[in-house]
Design an enzyme around this catalytic site. Structure first.
Site, PDB file in Angstrom:
ATOM      1  N   HIS A 130      -0.699  -3.428  -6.554  1.00 31.22           N
ATOM      2  CA  HIS A 130      -0.312  -2.272  -7.367  1.00 31.22           C
ATOM      3  C   HIS A 130       0.982  -2.637  -8.088  1.00 31.22           C
ATOM      4  O   HIS A 130       1.784  -3.437  -7.604  1.00 31.22           O
ATOM      5  CB  HIS A 130      -0.090  -1.073  -6.437  1.00 31.22           C
ATOM      6  CG  HIS A 130       0.115   0.231  -7.120  1.00 31.22           C
ATOM      7  ND1 HIS A 130       1.310   0.589  -7.705  1.00 31.22           N
ATOM      8  CD2 HIS A 130      -0.721   1.302  -7.292  1.00 31.22           C
ATOM      9  CE1 HIS A 130       1.211   1.811  -8.196  1.00 31.22           C
ATOM     10  NE2 HIS A 130      -0.008   2.265  -7.972  1.00 31.22           N
ATOM     11  N   ASP A 207       2.135  -3.461   2.178  1.00 34.02           N
ATOM     12  CA  ASP A 207       1.889  -2.174   1.522  1.00 34.02           C
ATOM     13  C   ASP A 207       0.652  -1.546   2.165  1.00 34.02           C
ATOM     14  O   ASP A 207      -0.473  -2.003   1.946  1.00 34.02           O
ATOM     15  CB  ASP A 207       1.672  -2.407   0.027  1.00 34.02           C
ATOM     16  CG  ASP A 207       1.323  -1.126  -0.729  1.00 34.02           C
ATOM     17  OD1 ASP A 207       1.178  -0.064  -0.095  1.00 34.02           O
ATOM     18  OD2 ASP A 207       1.163  -1.196  -1.966  1.00 34.02           O
ATOM     19  N   GLN A 210      -2.834   2.419   1.140  1.00 34.82           N
ATOM     20  CA  GLN A 210      -4.266   2.690   1.122  1.00 34.82           C
ATOM     21  C   GLN A 210      -4.921   2.388   2.470  1.00 34.82           C
ATOM     22  O   GLN A 210      -6.153   2.321   2.559  1.00 34.82           O
ATOM     23  CB  GLN A 210      -4.938   1.864   0.022  1.00 34.82           C
ATOM     24  CG  GLN A 210      -4.430   2.132  -1.382  1.00 34.82           C
ATOM     25  CD  GLN A 210      -4.866   3.482  -1.920  1.00 34.82           C
ATOM     26  OE1 GLN A 210      -5.794   4.101  -1.420  1.00 34.82           O
ATOM     27  NE2 GLN A 210      -4.191   3.960  -2.957  1.00 34.82           N
ATOM     28  N   LYS A 233      -0.983  10.428   0.253  1.00 33.23           N
ATOM     29  CA  LYS A 233      -2.279   9.758   0.342  1.00 33.23           C
ATOM     30  C   LYS A 233      -2.905   9.906   1.727  1.00 33.23           C
ATOM     31  O   LYS A 233      -4.022   9.435   1.967  1.00 33.23           O
ATOM     32  CB  LYS A 233      -2.141   8.276  -0.023  1.00 33.23           C
ATOM     33  CG  LYS A 233      -1.724   8.034  -1.476  1.00 33.23           C
ATOM     34  CD  LYS A 233      -1.628   6.556  -1.787  1.00 33.23           C
ATOM     35  CE  LYS A 233      -0.998   6.287  -3.151  1.00 33.23           C
ATOM     36  NZ  LYS A 233      -1.838   6.723  -4.272  1.00 33.23           N
ATOM     37  N   CYS A 371      -3.066   1.260 -12.118  1.00 31.69           N
ATOM     38  CA  CYS A 371      -1.761   0.641 -11.887  1.00 31.69           C
ATOM     39  C   CYS A 371      -1.919  -0.744 -11.276  1.00 31.69           C
ATOM     40  O   CYS A 371      -1.147  -1.155 -10.401  1.00 31.69           O
ATOM     41  CB  CYS A 371      -0.876   1.521 -10.997  1.00 31.69           C
ATOM     42  SG  CYS A 371      -0.414   3.071 -11.764  1.00 31.69           S
TER      43      CYS A 371
END
Length: 413
Positions: A130, A207, A210, A233, A371
């Site tokens: 991202h 990261d 997600q 999220k 993104c």
């Protein structure tokens, strides 16, 4: 329980009833929401907690001796302890509450970069990141004169680990990559990648924006140095997120911002910084969001991440099979290990046009580069239609999307 027993035990209608927005209509049609990778909807438990905070608790935290300040502070710190348990951190003070994933990454790039990265040093990122995990490191490279090195991926959307291993040198100062690609759904072999980095004494930022809402994440089992994710999220409020960092690294890093809770003593001659976690939490935090994120964690824990993953995996397989039957659909991202994202294109159409027609039918998908422009460039496309699933989605909704897509293609081709 085995997978069949887990799936049988899930009451999807009860789960959907917890999300008021799923009962509404869009353009005269029942809402079908498949944009969960951008943000998830909120259960009533979280929505009610927001109202409760402002009606019964509203006060600044960590600073007041009066009752409202004390109960707000206690509730805010309860969320920190819930977060510690949720990601299995060793220490509560290793959990920094931020505005979200983007701020968390920028915090590490700035603070770790200021202390440990200099001219000619190297930073490893992956080709599927991202923008939020690319741009902060580019900014650091511009400032410090360091070098960004990129892990490539294959045509399935899987990272090339052989090349990854070859990127390390004595100048490598940090490696950073996503757990799950927001654009492709690829689940990366992050434990193996972390171990490879540690063989070179290189710390890793992961990261997990997600990942944490779809599967259990254990920072100690992974032995990851930094982990970041966002509340919105994972069925929580916007404007709140998390930076986990190993205690020794956080203590060695300078603070991100000055003022508020990050100080212990201030004079015009010298300022002494506060201890962890407050050293990195300058100013008044998003108190309501921080407290209510705890409600979202409770909700996920009550359902169980094992159950959520089993249900979403089955739904992903079903949606992939059904979409593959639509003539012209070409999937972008076909990794062997995937989470709840399906990206696709239809040659002869633009993703935006498909998204607009689906919206008229009450179906929410995301279109564009998500993104992740380098991902799109890798596949030679301007963007995709992205269908991102959540635990409240159903096979009936998948069928609705498939029929809507067929209708859209009749109009566009």
């Amino acid at each position: 329980m085995n997978t069949k027993e887990i799936l049988k035990a899930i009451n999807i209608e009860k789960i959907r009833a917890d999300f008021p927005i799923l009962q509404r209509e869009v353009n005269g049609k029942p809402l079908v929401y498949f944009d969960n990778g951008a943000t998830t909807q909120k259960p009533k438990q979280v929505i009610d907690a927001v109202a409760h905070y402002y009606e019964q608790m509203n006060s600044n935290v960590h600073r007041g001796v009066h009752y409202l300040s004390q109960i707000s502070t206690d509730a805010f710190e309860v969320t920190r302890r819930k977060l510690q348990a949720f990601i299995h951190a060793e220490h509560e003070h290793e959990v920094i509450i931020t505005k979200g994933t983007t701020e968390s990454i920028n915090m590490v790039a700035t603070c770790y970069g200021r202390k440990f990265i200099g001219e000619g040093d190297e930073i490893i990122v992956s080709a599927m990141e991202h923008h939020s995990n690319i741009v902060p490191w580019q900014m650091l490279c511009d400032e410090k004169g360091c070098v960004l090195k990129v892990i490539p991926m294959n045509d399935r959307g899987e990272l090339d680990l052989d090349v990854y291993k070859s990127l390390f040198s004595s100048k490598t100062k940090i490696a950073t990559f996503t757990y799950v690609s927001n654009a492709l759904g690829t689940i990366n072999p992050v434990k193996e990648m972390i171990d490879i980095a540690h063989e070179h004494q290189v710390p890793v930022l992961l990261d997990a924006a997600q990942a944490v809402q779809h599967m259990a994440v254990d920072v100690q089992a992974l032995d990851v140095d930094f982990l970041v994710f966002s509340g919105h999220k994972m069925y929580g409020p916007t404007g709140v997120g998390v930076l986990y960092g190993k205690e020794a690294l956080l203590n060695a890093m300078p603070p991100y911002q000055g003022g508020g809770d990050m100080i212990k003593e201030v004079s015009f001659e010298k300022t002494t910084y506060n201890e962890l976690p407050f050293k990195f939490e300058a100013g008044t935090p998003n108190i309501e969001a921080g407290i209510c994120l705890g409600e979202a964690i409770d909700y996920l824990n009550e359902l169980g991440l094992e159950q959520i993953k089993a249900y979403e995996d089955e739904l992903l397989a079903y949606a992939t099979a059904e979409l593959s039957q639509v003539e012209g659909v070409r999937f972008i991202g076909t990794a062997a290990q995937k989470s709840s994202v399906i990206s696709f294109v239809v040659d002869g159409t633009h993703p935006y046009d498909i998204g607009v027609i689906l919206d008229k039918l009450g179906i929410a998908v995301r279109t564009g580069h998500h993104c992740a422009q380098p991902v799109m460039e890798r596949f030679g496309i301007p963007g995709t239609v992205r269908m991102s699933l959540a635990m409240y989605n159903t096979k009936a909704e998948v069928d609705t999307l498939v029929e809507g897509l067929k209708r859209a293609l009749k109009m566009l081709l």
